[in-house]
Design a protein around this motif. Structure first.
Motif, mmCIF file in Angstrom:
data_model
loop_
_atom_site.group_PDB
_atom_site.id
_atom_site.type_symbol
_atom_site.label_atom_id
_atom_site.label_comp_id
_atom_site.label_asym_id
_atom_site.label_seq_id
_atom_site.Cartn_x
_atom_site.Cartn_y
_atom_site.Cartn_z
ATOM 1 N N THR A 253 0.785 -1.236 0.022
ATOM 2 C CA THR A 253 -0.075 0.155 0.171
ATOM 3 C C THR A 253 0.970 1.203 0.161
ATOM 4 O O THR A 253 2.019 1.077 0.117
ATOM 5 C CB THR A 253 -0.999 0.004 1.259
ATOM 6 O OG1 THR A 253 -1.754 1.128 1.260
ATOM 7 C CG2 THR A 253 -0.161 0.108 2.512
ATOM 8 N N THR A 254 0.338 2.471 -0.520
ATOM 9 C CA THR A 254 0.988 3.648 -0.264
ATOM 10 C C THR A 254 0.918 4.402 1.007
ATOM 11 O O THR A 254 1.918 5.042 1.289
ATOM 12 C CB THR A 254 0.537 4.647 -1.516
ATOM 13 O OG1 THR A 254 -0.708 5.101 -1.150
ATOM 14 C CG2 THR A 254 0.649 4.038 -2.920
ATOM 15 N N LYS A 255 0.027 4.231 1.559
ATOM 16 C CA LYS A 255 0.075 4.554 3.086
ATOM 17 C C LYS A 255 -1.014 3.656 4.067
ATOM 18 O O LYS A 255 -2.098 2.939 3.676
ATOM 19 C CB LYS A 255 -0.560 5.988 3.089
ATOM 20 C CG LYS A 255 -1.950 6.088 2.551
ATOM 21 C CD LYS A 255 -2.286 7.779 2.158
ATOM 22 C CE LYS A 255 -3.522 7.881 1.559
ATOM 23 N NZ LYS A 255 -3.816 9.694 1.473
ATOM 24 N N LEU A 256 -0.954 4.092 5.284
ATOM 25 C CA LEU A 256 -1.931 3.257 6.376
ATOM 26 C C LEU A 256 -1.980 4.086 7.510
ATOM 27 O O LEU A 256 -1.028 4.661 7.831
ATOM 28 C CB LEU A 256 -1.370 1.869 6.379
ATOM 29 C CG LEU A 256 0.089 1.621 7.062
ATOM 30 C CD1 LEU A 256 0.118 1.413 8.635
ATOM 31 C CD2 LEU A 256 0.514 0.075 6.595
ATOM 32 N N GLU A 257 -2.808 3.322 8.388
ATOM 33 C CA GLU A 257 -2.993 3.773 9.731
ATOM 34 C C GLU A 257 -3.151 2.711 10.446
ATOM 35 O O GLU A 257 -3.879 1.902 10.163
ATOM 36 C CB GLU A 257 -4.349 4.764 9.800
ATOM 37 C CG GLU A 257 -4.269 5.334 11.492
ATOM 38 C CD GLU A 257 -5.272 6.268 11.551
ATOM 39 O OE1 GLU A 257 -5.772 6.526 12.787
ATOM 40 O OE2 GLU A 257 -6.125 6.884 10.563
ATOM 41 N N ALA A 258 -2.201 2.670 11.439
ATOM 42 C CA ALA A 258 -2.230 1.565 12.643
ATOM 43 C C ALA A 258 -2.650 1.910 14.023
ATOM 44 O O ALA A 258 -2.026 3.040 14.262
ATOM 45 C CB ALA A 258 -0.875 0.706 12.587
ATOM 46 N N SER A 259 -3.424 1.028 14.583
ATOM 47 C CA SER A 259 -4.063 1.516 15.855
ATOM 48 C C SER A 259 -3.836 0.185 16.697
ATOM 49 O O SER A 259 -4.090 -0.986 16.104
ATOM 50 C CB SER A 259 -5.180 2.373 15.999
ATOM 51 O OG SER A 259 -6.044 1.440 15.320
ATOM 52 N N SER A 260 -4.157 0.282 18.007
ATOM 53 C CA SER A 260 -4.284 -0.670 18.935
ATOM 54 C C SER A 260 -4.794 -0.475 20.257
ATOM 55 O O SER A 260 -4.602 0.785 20.669
ATOM 56 C CB SER A 260 -2.970 -1.484 19.335
ATOM 57 O OG SER A 260 -2.885 -2.474 20.174
ATOM 58 N N THR A 261 -5.586 -1.238 20.771
ATOM 59 C CA THR A 261 -6.149 -0.999 22.190
ATOM 60 C C THR A 261 -5.103 -1.124 23.289
ATOM 61 O O THR A 261 -5.113 -0.849 24.305
ATOM 62 C CB THR A 261 -7.232 -1.955 22.452
ATOM 63 O OG1 THR A 261 -6.902 -3.157 22.348
ATOM 64 C CG2 THR A 261 -8.472 -1.720 21.534
#
Length: 295
Positions: A253-261
């Motif tokens: 992918t060219t960009k992403l957002e990653a998150s976690s609890t």
């Protein structure tokens, strides 16, 4: 004469930085550059020197040091209006960025390629407001990298990361991960790797399809699996087949957002970065770097 800067980390390569800076300076002078030599004394110096080179509209900046020094220079140059041509002289523990660009690991040979004047337009990555040249990683294994003692890195090289990583794996700490991009993913993970290049930790088989100018982030999410299954991934890493494993989710992918609890800290080029959530993107062909001519 053309204006240039030579940024030297004198403590790199078991303090061989000064030894090679004379050769680099002589070569740059022969190429017609009036060169200012700047030596780093502490963290942030290389970044500041690089920013000064941009502000002064210098035409060429050579960097003598390891991945950390190079990363600082990139952070000083990225998104500046004037970005000089870059020459890399690898003198670190792993030298992933130089490896990905096929730059010789021998510093004198790396200096000699400057004369070829062969330019590669090269991607860099951006994570929140920071820039990276190689990899972002999230997970206990990734946190082991920036907790590895400097002395151990110098003595053992890439093996130091493996040793610390295996210690962490005994604790087996999966975390909930959510990734939003062209291809969303959500689940429990042991490790997420976001690679810009094919060289990660000195190994060129983790992301073999990654090119330095393809404009893509190569994302590997290792799912929550038992330790024996995790160990079975090692042969796939060595053979360049990690993306093919049923225990790994791979995407480009060219960009992403990653998150976690969970409270997770991103490893950015081997150093401690921001806590999740993070936004990551590829800045395609953002810098001009001298590389060897293909034989």
């Amino acid at each position: 004469m053309k204006q240039a800067m030579l940024i030297v980390n004198p403590s790199s390569g078991k303090e061989l930085g000064k030894q090679y800076s004379d050769h680099a300076l002589k070569t740059m002078n022969e190429m017609g550059y009036e060169t200012e030599v700047r030596e780093t004394k502490g963290e942030g110096d290389a970044k500041e020197f690089a920013r000064e080179a941009c502000d002064g509209k210098l035409e060429f900046v050579a960097v003598l040091g390891g991945d950390g020094t190079i990363s600082e220079v990139i952070n000083g140059m990225a998104e500046q209006e004037n970005r000089p041509l870059i020459g890399l002289i690898p003198l670190g523990t792993v030298n992933d960025f130089a490896r990905a660009l096929n730059i010789p690991m021998n510093p004198e040979e790396a200096i000699d390629i400057f004369k070829q004047n062969h330019v590669q337009r090269t991607d860099i990555g951006k994570i929140n407001g920071r820039f990276f040249i190689n990899i972002v990683a999230v997970g206990a294994l990734a946190e082991a990298s920036f907790s590895t003692p400097i002395e151990q890195k110098s003595k053992l090289g890439p093996l130091a990361y493996i040793i610390e990583g295996m210690k962490k794996m005994k604790e087996k700490q999966p975390f909930e991960l959510s990734v939003q991009s062209d291809h969303d993913w959500k689940g429990d993970s042991l490790l997420m790797l976001v690679a810009l290049t094919n060289s990660v930790g000195g190994m060129e088989t983790i992301a073999p399809d990654a090119e330095v100018n393809d404009g893509m982030l190569h994302v590997f999410i290792i799912k929550d699996i038992a330790l024996p299954q995790f160990l079975m991934l090692i042969p796939k890493v060595l053979s360049g087949e990690l993306a093919d494993s049923e225990h790994v989710h791979y995407m480009k992918t060219t960009k992403l957002e990653a998150s976690s609890t969970y409270e997770m800290i991103a490893n950015v080029d081997g150093d401690e970065g921001d806590k999740l959530p993070v936004e990551i993107e590829n800045l395609k062909q953002h810098l001009d770097i001298l590389i060897p001519l293909k034989e």
